[in-house]
Write a protein that holds these residues in place. Structure first.
Motif, mmCIF file in Angstrom:
data_model
loop_
_atom_site.group_PDB
_atom_site.id
_atom_site.type_symbol
_atom_site.label_atom_id
_atom_site.label_comp_id
_atom_site.label_asym_id
_atom_site.label_seq_id
_atom_site.Cartn_x
_atom_site.Cartn_y
_atom_site.Cartn_z
ATOM 1 N N ARG A 227 0.847 -1.197 0.000
ATOM 2 C CA ARG A 227 0.000 0.000 0.000
ATOM 3 C C ARG A 227 0.873 1.234 0.000
ATOM 4 O O ARG A 227 1.993 1.194 0.512
ATOM 5 N N TYR A 231 3.194 0.005 -2.676
ATOM 6 C CA TYR A 231 2.490 -0.528 -3.855
ATOM 7 C C TYR A 231 3.433 -0.557 -5.072
ATOM 8 O O TYR A 231 3.607 -1.619 -5.699
ATOM 9 N N TYR A 252 0.039 -5.949 -6.733
ATOM 10 C CA TYR A 252 -1.274 -5.328 -6.547
ATOM 11 C C TYR A 252 -1.250 -4.369 -5.373
ATOM 12 O O TYR A 252 -0.531 -4.596 -4.391
ATOM 13 N N ALA A 253 -2.067 -3.348 -5.469
ATOM 14 C CA ALA A 253 -2.346 -2.528 -4.293
ATOM 15 C C ALA A 253 -3.129 -3.428 -3.340
ATOM 16 O O ALA A 253 -4.130 -4.037 -3.752
ATOM 17 N N GLU A 256 -6.839 -3.670 -3.264
ATOM 18 C CA GLU A 256 -7.501 -4.008 -4.526
ATOM 19 C C GLU A 256 -7.752 -5.528 -4.643
ATOM 20 O O GLU A 256 -8.503 -5.973 -5.506
ATOM 21 N N THR A 284 -2.852 -2.926 5.544
ATOM 22 C CA THR A 284 -2.245 -3.970 4.716
ATOM 23 C C THR A 284 -2.397 -5.328 5.386
ATOM 24 O O THR A 284 -2.684 -6.335 4.725
#
Ligand code: M6R
Length: 364
Positions: A227, A231, A252-253, A256, A284
């Motif tokens: 994050r 990210y 990936y974030a 998401e 996270t």
């Protein structure tokens, strides 16, 4: 010359404490607690908007910088990969600064984007590692990285040096915009000055990373999650892994995941979570726990505090030195590089010359 190392990539990973220190020396005035740029006559206060364009790993350095420019200088940042930027009719207003980031300074798409933005009246700053390159020559402002020649196709030391330069640029922009007090500047200088030692500590995790690389080397697919500034690091980790080990990997974030990719999770997909303790840690970790609840095998990269709080139930943890959030993305580059490196070595691939790739991409 690879020195004591088996590959140029390993040598270049290990050079990072030295070359980042070398780069920072050109941007930090330690005795005066000042962060400066080697372009003394340029007035950054006129910059209204920043556009960042690059490719590959250099693009991910730009993504980290976007967080910094917005947070510290409160300047809006548009960022794109060069191959898209060129063909999407980007809107660039007068008074804009275009930053191109490139190790080689020759990447065809990035160079074309530079020329396009120049024709549109943007001021061009180039963060490049090769001082004699075309981009270095054509830019209005040259912000060199001092990483020295990078031979391995996988970019490593150029990335951390780019981040060091971009952090210095963000601080200078913040100063020029009246958004940084001398005390804040002093704190930033102190944090950046800690980076070389922190990189050195991170390299101390090499054997531990090598020991757990086998668990990743058997996978067909790997996910990386992070994050905020972690990210882009997740994207960088995935790029490193796929280019040298040929394992399919996605970054990936973390937030998401539940919008689709979590459907991929089962016990065969290792999930590498990059989560230094800090303001985004809890968020996270809750995404990480969603992965674990679905049988996902998590490797957590965090510091002692983060691992104590959330390491249970992970198949492996990589314990990093405690790093201030500003410098964490520079320091956490090391474990993602080392992980990709050891997985590739375990798979027996050509680490320095991966198939289908060239060091410098001078065609579109
Ligand atoms: O020389 P550049 O920084 O412009 O190169 C950009 C990309 O081609 C490069 O970062 C590439 O993605 C690397 N192989 C990544 O390790």
């Amino acid at each position: 010359d690879k020195g004591n190392h088996r590959h140029f990539m390993a040598k270049e990973i290990y050079e990072q404490p030295i070359v980042v220190a070398q780069t920072l020396r050109a941007y930090l005035q330690r005795l005066e607690d000042k962060v400066t740029l080697p372009i003394p006559d340029f007035d950054l206060s006129v910059i209204k908007r920043v556009t960042i364009v690059a490719c590959g790993t250099s693009y991910y350095a730009g993504m980290v910088a976007k967080y910094w420019f917005e947070q510290f200088a409160r300047v809006a940042v548009d960022i794109d990969v060069a191959s898209e930027f060129r063909y999407r009719a980007p809107v660039m207003e007068d008074g804009g600064l275009m930053i191109v980031i490139s190790q080689s300074g020759e990447t065809a798409d990035t160079l074309a984007a530079l020329r396009h933005a120049k024709a549109e009246g943007q001021t061009i700053a180039a963060v490049v590692n090769v001082p004699t390159s075309t981009m270095a020559r054509e830019a209005d402002l040259l912000l060199p990285t001092h990483a020295g020649p990078e031979i391995g196709v996988a970019s490593t030391k150029a990335f951390t040096c780019q981040l060091a330069v971009l952090a210095a640029l963000a601080a200078n922009l913040a100063k020029a915009k009246g958004r940084m007090t001398p005390e804040e500047e002093k704190a930033i200088v102190a944090h950046l000055a800690e980076v070389p030692a922190a990189l050195n500590d991170a390299l101390g995790r090499d054997e531990a990373i090598e020991a757990m690389a086998g668990a990743v080397a058997v996978a067909r697919d790997v996910l990386y999650l992070g994050r905020g500034t972690d990210y882009p690091l997740a994207l960088e980790g995935a790029l490193k892994l796929k280019e040298i080990s040929y394992i399919h990997a996605e970054g990936y974030a973390a937030g998401e995941m539940k919008h689709g990719p979590i459907a991929l999770i089962d016990e065969h997909v290792p999930v590498i979570v990059i989560a230094p303790s800090g303001p985004l840690f809890e968020k996270t970790v809750s995404n990480m726990q969603e992965v674990q609840a679905r049988g996902g095998k998590v490797v957590l990269i965090s510091d002692a505090e983060g691992i104590a709080a959330a390491g249970e139930g992970c198949i492996a943890t990589i314990e990093m030195p405690k790093a201030h959030p500003l410098i964490a993305p520079i320091v956490y580059a090391v474990p993602v590089q080392l992980l990709a490196y050891h997985v590739a070595v375990a798979k027996g691939t050509d680490v320095d010359q991966p198939r289908n790739l060239a060091k410098s991409v001078t065609v579109e």
